[in-house]
Design a protein around this motif. Structure first.
Motif, PDB file in Angstrom:
ATOM      1  N   MET A   1     -31.438   7.909   5.779  1.00 26.65           N
ATOM      2  CA  MET A   1     -31.842   6.524   5.531  1.00 26.65           C
ATOM      3  C   MET A   1     -33.342   6.343   5.699  1.00 26.65           C
ATOM      4  O   MET A   1     -33.980   5.619   4.922  1.00 26.65           O
ATOM      5  CB  MET A   1     -31.059   5.573   6.434  1.00 26.65           C
ATOM      6  N   ILE A   2     -33.928   7.008   6.684  1.00 26.77           N
ATOM      7  CA  ILE A   2     -35.376   6.931   6.892  1.00 26.77           C
ATOM      8  C   ILE A   2     -36.111   7.563   5.709  1.00 26.77           C
ATOM      9  O   ILE A   2     -37.088   7.006   5.211  1.00 26.77           O
ATOM     10  CB  ILE A   2     -35.781   7.591   8.231  1.00 26.77           C
TER      11      ILE A   2
ATOM     12  N   ALA B   1     -39.285   6.916   0.870  1.00 27.63           N
ATOM     13  CA  ALA B   1     -39.410   7.259  -0.550  1.00 27.63           C
ATOM     14  C   ALA B   1     -39.403   6.009  -1.421  1.00 27.63           C
ATOM     15  O   ALA B   1     -40.235   5.867  -2.321  1.00 27.63           O
ATOM     16  CB  ALA B   1     -38.279   8.201  -0.963  1.00 27.63           C
ATOM     17  N   GLY B   2     -38.480   5.089  -1.167  1.00 31.13           N
ATOM     18  CA  GLY B   2     -38.372   3.895  -1.995  1.00 31.13           C
ATOM     19  C   GLY B   2     -39.582   2.991  -1.916  1.00 31.13           C
ATOM     20  O   GLY B   2     -39.983   2.374  -2.903  1.00 31.13           O
TER      21      GLY B   2
ATOM     22  N   ILE C   1     -26.371   2.142  -2.378  1.00 36.88           N
ATOM     23  CA  ILE C   1     -26.749   0.730  -2.203  1.00 36.88           C
ATOM     24  C   ILE C   1     -28.033   0.642  -1.382  1.00 36.88           C
ATOM     25  O   ILE C   1     -28.937  -0.137  -1.702  1.00 36.88           O
ATOM     26  CB  ILE C   1     -25.611  -0.068  -1.544  1.00 36.88           C
ATOM     27  N   PHE C   2     -28.134   1.438  -0.318  1.00 40.62           N
ATOM     28  CA  PHE C   2     -29.347   1.433   0.499  1.00 40.62           C
ATOM     29  C   PHE C   2     -30.546   1.913  -0.309  1.00 40.62           C
ATOM     30  O   PHE C   2     -31.643   1.367  -0.191  1.00 40.62           O
ATOM     31  CB  PHE C   2     -29.145   2.291   1.745  1.00 40.62           C
ATOM     32  N   ASN C   3     -30.358   2.920  -1.152  1.00 43.86           N
ATOM     33  CA  ASN C   3     -31.432   3.408  -2.015  1.00 43.86           C
ATOM     34  C   ASN C   3     -31.893   2.306  -2.971  1.00 43.86           C
ATOM     35  O   ASN C   3     -33.093   2.127  -3.178  1.00 43.86           O
ATOM     36  CB  ASN C   3     -30.970   4.636  -2.799  1.00 43.86           C
ATOM     37  N   ALA C   4     -30.936   1.570  -3.543  1.00 39.81           N
ATOM     38  CA  ALA C   4     -31.293   0.468  -4.443  1.00 39.81           C
ATOM     39  C   ALA C   4     -32.066  -0.609  -3.689  1.00 39.81           C
ATOM     40  O   ALA C   4     -33.058  -1.149  -4.201  1.00 39.81           O
ATOM     41  CB  ALA C   4     -30.035  -0.118  -5.078  1.00 39.81           C
TER      42      ALA C   4
ATOM     43  N   GLY D   1     -39.549  -1.726  -2.248  1.00 36.48           N
ATOM     44  CA  GLY D   1     -40.818  -1.152  -2.706  1.00 36.48           C
ATOM     45  C   GLY D   1     -41.389  -1.926  -3.878  1.00 36.48           C
ATOM     46  O   GLY D   1     -42.596  -2.185  -3.947  1.00 36.48           O
ATOM     47  N   PHE D   2     -40.522  -2.330  -4.807  1.00 33.48           N
ATOM     48  CA  PHE D   2     -40.938  -3.144  -5.950  1.00 33.48           C
ATOM     49  C   PHE D   2     -41.528  -4.465  -5.462  1.00 33.48           C
ATOM     50  O   PHE D   2     -42.600  -4.882  -5.903  1.00 33.48           O
ATOM     51  CB  PHE D   2     -39.723  -3.389  -6.856  1.00 33.48           C
ATOM     52  N   LEU D   3     -40.823  -5.110  -4.543  1.00 28.73           N
ATOM     53  CA  LEU D   3     -41.272  -6.394  -3.994  1.00 28.73           C
ATOM     54  C   LEU D   3     -42.617  -6.259  -3.290  1.00 28.73           C
ATOM     55  O   LEU D   3     -43.532  -7.061  -3.510  1.00 28.73           O
ATOM     56  CB  LEU D   3     -40.219  -6.948  -3.033  1.00 28.73           C
TER      57      LEU D   3
END
Length: 192
Positions: free
Chosen positions: A7-8, A13-14, A137-140, A146-148
């Motif tokens: 998760m970290i 990465a995201g 789901i966590f990756n999304a 990151g987008f935000l």
């Protein structure tokens, strides 16, 4: 690798090293089109993040429980686009009814989330990655976060640039692209 470590890694990465806008160059249209004001960037970033999460919630099980057993995995892209389009239409109706100022500020860019390659990219990468449903789901969520973050950072840069004394030849699109390039280079520094 245990789940907390995964998760970290996904979070870093995201948001930083594999950011969809600055590393993968996906989602450039809303990045350049909606980032003139912080309020519209916040709205678009949240809308894209929600779309990424809900697209994953719906596409991942449809892929694994329907497309793979029927051996029609090649239909994944069109299936994902249809699911994303349905969710965006629902989100657009909700925004129009309950948050009209945000709906108006996003304008044409809201329906364009349907064809936003960052949203489709997350859905496709989640099925191709080494993720279970929860990690997908966590990756999304992390990709959307990151987008935000990038949208908010870039909109604050653009607001500051608008108030600066810029040579006439660089005003508008040229300075925007230069600022985007410098910002992208700064995020590349996280990969080393």
């Amino acid at each position: 690798m245990e789940i907390a470590q995964k998760m970290i890694v996904i979070l870093i990465a995201g948001v930083l090293t594999e950011n969809f806008i600055l590393s993968k160059f996906l989602g450039i249209c809303p990045f350049l089109g909606v980032s003139k004001k912080i309020s519209s960037s916040l709205g678009m970033g949240l809308a894209v993040m929600l779309t990424m999460v809900f697209a994953t919630i719906f596409t991942f099980p449809i892929y694994t429980l329907v497309l793979v057993p029927l051996k029609i995995e090649y239909m994944s892209t069109i299936t994902f686009v249809l699911i994303i389009a349905l969710f965006v239409q629902i989100m657009e109706m909700v925004m129009r009814k309950y948050i009209p100022p945000l709906y108006e500020s996003l304008g044409i860019f809201l329906p364009l989330i349907t064809t936003n390659c960052a949203v489709l990219g997350v859905a496709i990468l989640n099925i191709g990655g080494d993720f279970g449903f929860g990690l997908a789901i966590f990756n999304a969520f992390c990709a959307g976060l990151g987008f935000l973050i990038v949208m908010l950072l870039f909109s604050s840069i653009r607001e500051r640039v608008e108030q600066s004394d810029i040579p006439h030849a660089l005003k508008g699109t040229p300075i925007t692209l230069i600022a985007a390039a410098i910002m992208s280079l700064s995020f590349v520094g996280f990969t080393f």
